[in-house]
Design a protein around this motif. Structure first.
Motif, PDB file in Angstrom:
ATOM      1  N   TRP A 106       0.699  -1.164  -0.008  1.00 34.69           N
ATOM      2  CA  TRP A 106      -0.042   0.145  -0.088  1.00 34.69           C
ATOM      3  C   TRP A 106       0.853   1.262   0.191  1.00 34.69           C
ATOM      4  O   TRP A 106       0.361   2.184  -0.671  1.00 34.69           O
TER       5      TRP A 106
ATOM      6  N   PRO B 107       3.960  -4.669  -8.790  1.00 34.33           N
ATOM      7  CA  PRO B 107       2.480  -4.736  -8.909  1.00 34.33           C
ATOM      8  C   PRO B 107       2.289  -6.243  -8.711  1.00 34.33           C
ATOM      9  O   PRO B 107       2.874  -6.981  -9.192  1.00 34.33           O
TER      10      PRO B 107
ATOM     11  N   GLY C 273       3.893   1.291  -3.081  1.00 32.95           N
ATOM     12  CA  GLY C 273       3.442   1.439  -4.522  1.00 32.95           C
ATOM     13  C   GLY C 273       4.327   0.840  -5.352  1.00 32.95           C
ATOM     14  O   GLY C 273       4.553  -0.197  -5.484  1.00 32.95           O
ATOM     15  N   ASP C 274       4.779   1.828  -6.586  1.00 31.02           N
ATOM     16  CA  ASP C 274       5.773   1.335  -7.731  1.00 31.02           C
ATOM     17  C   ASP C 274       7.144   0.626  -7.141  1.00 31.02           C
ATOM     18  O   ASP C 274       7.742   0.186  -7.994  1.00 31.02           O
TER      19      ASP C 274
END
Length: 294
Positions: free
Chosen positions: A245, A253, A248-249
């Protein structure tokens, strides 16, 4: 009456007149001693084998990742991904280090000496917790620094490339700190419950590994909400959920094989991590308040 035969000899005893360093220095001494204990410093060669073996493994992995990146010119593993990949080693490191920090003192019965003035009861477990957390952060953060140095010296973008690497490194170090805090608080709490180091080590491993099947069961339930919240059931997946969360990147993913499918429940994972650490620390302080009262 017979005259007394006792004689008092003056052996030159003098009272201590130097500075009394107080609570802060006692806490610092406990912290430094705990940190040295985790890595086996000042102890026998046998006590150094496991911690330095683990440290050598994670450093070797970091060096290997750096070497491969320098050859192919692409990022093989991000700093955050490195913390995720090495988390299984951290479990066993905690299982060995935490009992050495607290179980030995429980078994030998030296706690009344620690709890005498000027050290309050809460300072002992907090110093041990800080020492273990620091050691775990160094275990994960030190190899990340190796990766950073390798990337900084091989970048083709000059100072801009070094700056970009630094921006990637800092979240990775924070993520390593999250692993350290969660694992240290759980491990030290479990170890504080028994003076037998073997039982403490087994209990720590059980907490981390036996919760994994629970996650697996919940993640295949027919409810998507249950699936996305399933990772709350294990400390390891809980931390990974927070990383998915928050970073992120920086973490791959989920549709590419990385991260966790937590949906929109990222804040729930963050709050759960805070609640878990807070609860463990509170129980740890309560545990040593009862030990000191005996």
């Amino acid at each position: 009456m017979p005259e007394p035969t006792g004689v008092i000899h003056d052996i030159g005893y003098q009272r201590y007149t130097g500075p009394r360093l107080g609570r802060r220095h006692v806490f610092g001494a406990l912290y430094l001693h705990g940190l040295r204990t985790v890595f086996g410093l000042g102890r026998s060669a046998k006590a150094k084998i496991f911690p330095w073996l683990v440290l050598g493994i994670v450093t070797l992995v970091a060096a290997g990742v750096t070497a491969v990146r320098s050859q192919i010119g692409e990022v093989v593993m991000s700093y955050a991904q490195f913390a995720d990949a090495m988390s299984w080693l951290v479990i066993f490191f905690v299982a060995v280090a935490a009992p050495e920090l607290v179980s030995r003192d429980l078994q030998s019965g030296v706690l009344p000496l620690y709890f005498s003035r000027p050290l309050p009861r809460a300072d002992y477990p907090l110093a041990k917790l800080l020492a273990l957390g620091t050691a775990l952060w160094l275990l994960l953060g030190g190899p990340q620094l190796v990766m950073f140095l390798g990337a900084a010296f091989t970048t083709k973008q000059g100072m801009r490339g070094v700056w970009n690497e630094l921006l990637d490194l800092l979240p990775g170090l924070l993520y390593a700190g999250l692993w350290a805090v969660v694992f240290a608080s759980i491990g030290l709490l479990v170890a504080s419950l028994t003076g037998k180091r073997a039982f403490a080590a087994g209990g720590i491993v059980a907490v981390f590994l036996m919760t994994a099947p629970v996650v697996g069961t919940l993640s295949i339930m027919p409810s998507q909400t249950v699936n996305e919240l399933a990772f709350l059931a294990s400390p390891s997946t809980l931390v990974s959920g927070v990383g998915t969360w928050a970073l992120g990147d920086l973490l791959e993913p989920a549709d590419q094989g990385g991260g966790l499918p937590i949906g929109d429940f990222g804040p729930v994972y963050a709050l759960a991590a805070v609640a878990l650490v807070t609860t463990c620390v509170a129980l740890l302080l309560l545990r040593y308040r009862k030990v000191a009262a005996r």
